[in-house]
Design an enzyme around this catalytic site. Structure first.
Site, PDB file in Angstrom:
ATOM      1  N   THR A  53       6.456  32.138  73.664  1.00  0.00           N
ATOM      2  CA  THR A  53       5.765  31.626  74.844  1.00  0.00           C
ATOM      3  C   THR A  53       4.565  32.508  75.203  1.00  0.00           C
ATOM      4  OG1 THR A  53       7.870  30.797  75.701  1.00  0.00           O
ATOM      5  CG2 THR A  53       6.057  31.012  77.276  1.00  0.00           C
ATOM      6  N   SER A 118      11.104  34.383  69.596  1.00  0.00           N
ATOM      7  CA  SER A 118      11.467  33.854  70.905  1.00  0.00           C
ATOM      8  C   SER A 118      11.451  32.322  70.890  1.00  0.00           C
ATOM      9  CB  SER A 118      10.535  34.448  71.976  1.00  0.00           C
ATOM     10  OG  SER A 118      11.066  34.272  73.263  1.00  0.00           O
ATOM     11  N   LEU A 119      10.607  31.661  71.691  1.00  0.00           N
ATOM     12  CA  LEU A 119      10.515  30.197  71.608  1.00  0.00           C
ATOM     13  C   LEU A 119      10.160  29.760  70.192  1.00  0.00           C
ATOM     14  CD1 LEU A 119      10.440  27.350  72.828  1.00  0.00           C
ATOM     15  CD2 LEU A 119       8.080  27.810  73.556  1.00  0.00           C
ATOM     16  N   ASP A 239      16.141  44.444  74.584  1.00  0.00           N
ATOM     17  CA  ASP A 239      15.550  43.200  75.087  1.00  0.00           C
ATOM     18  C   ASP A 239      16.045  42.934  76.506  1.00  0.00           C
ATOM     19  OD1 ASP A 239      14.494  40.639  75.439  1.00  0.00           O
ATOM     20  OD2 ASP A 239      14.865  40.075  73.349  1.00  0.00           O
ATOM     21  N   HIS A 264      11.714  43.043  73.900  1.00  0.00           N
ATOM     22  CA  HIS A 264      11.454  41.674  73.473  1.00  0.00           C
ATOM     23  C   HIS A 264      10.140  41.544  72.712  1.00  0.00           C
ATOM     24  CE1 HIS A 264      12.155  37.332  73.662  1.00  0.00           C
ATOM     25  NE2 HIS A 264      10.873  37.186  73.977  1.00  0.00           N
TER      26      HIS A 264
END
Length: 287
Positions: A53, A118-119, A239, A264
């Site tokens: 994202t 991530s996304l 994270d 992260h």
């Protein structure tokens, strides 16, 4: 998919933390109402990188440069990011996976290894599960199986609130939760503020809002069980955004899970550690 037309242009954009424009050799492919920007680096077996994202190429740190020494590395801006322009409609994992597939077709990258962050890990799982003929392997970094998990939902809803009311605070929160305290302290206040100022110049706020809306409805638990290609799941030990990455390894048959010493935003802090794990996996060391 709709018919696709490829166009290569040389464009200028500002990288976070840099005052001047950066020249990028972007190419574009039209797919399903979107003009998707992508870039090709190096030569050799193909790897496609899928951002998380609000992320851009700059957020891969040295990863693109290092991988492209021996491989063809394709990076892209899916809808909501960078130079890609679309119709502003709601995003789905299928729509973003279609964009990755279109970029792969246009760049001649196939079959390919797929790295998602991530996304982007959710997008990668979607494509890996539905196009096993194209995806040789998956590397999933800091991914999450379900965006409505309570802690994640609270995180994403806070992102939306801040994005709509105080964008500087939104970016500060991303850095404070995305990086470890030690790394933030090492950077110092001035560098953090420079990063925020630099990103403000390139942010697609409307697109980021749609990406966060997608984060909230992500559910790849069933899709994960359909993945058949070799898969490496990388979790980040510190994270503070995603804490459920290890569940991806549980859901994906035969996958391998590794942990790296990072927050992260892994490639700012532990690019070398990530690259070592990725290179070992890609070379066949999967035990």
């Amino acid at each position: 998919m709709n018919s696709r037309n490829e166009l290569r242009v040389e464009s200028q954009r500002h990288a976070p933390g840099q005052a001047g424009p950066v020249v990028t050799n972007s190419r574009f492919v039209n797919v399903d109402g979107a003009r998707v920007a992508y870039r090709v680096h190096g030569q050799g077996p193909a790897i496609i990188l899928v951002n998380g994202t609000a992320a851009l190429d700059i957020h891969w740190g040295p990863v693109i440069g290092e991988l492209s020494k021996n491989r063809t590395v394709v990076s892209l801006d899916y809808s909501g990011s960078g130079e890609t322009v679309d119709d502003g409609s709601a995003l789905t994992l299928q729509k973003l996976a279609n964009q990755v597939r279109a970029v792969a077709d246009a760049s001649g990258a196939g079959p390919f290894d797929l790295i998602g962050h991530s996304l982007g890990a959710s997008v990668a799982v979607e494509l890996g599960a539905t196009a096993p003929d194209l995806v040789r392997s998956l590397i999933l970094v800091a991914g999450f199986p379900w965006g409505a998990e309570l802690r994640l939902r609270l995180e994403f809803e806070l992102w939306l609130d801040l994005l709509r009311t105080n964008r500087t605070a939104f970016l500060r929160l991303l850095l404070l939760t995305g990086l470890t305290p030690a790394f933030i302290s090492k950077l110092g206040v001035s560098a953090v503020e420079d990063m925020i100022t630099g990103y403000m110049q390139v942010a697609n706020w409307e697109g980021i809002e749609r990406q966060i809306a997608l984060d909230l409805v992500v559910d790849i638990r069933a899709r994960s069980r359909m993945v058949t290609c070799p898969t490496l799941v990388i979790s980040c030990a510190h994270d503070q955004i995603v804490t459920t990455t290890a569940e991806l390894a549980t859901n994906i048959p035969g996958s391998v899970c590794r942990e790296i010493n990072a927050g992260h935003l892994a490639y700012f802090e532990a690019a070398g550690e990530f690259l070592a794990a990725a290179e070992a996996f890609l070379s066949g060391e999967r035990g």
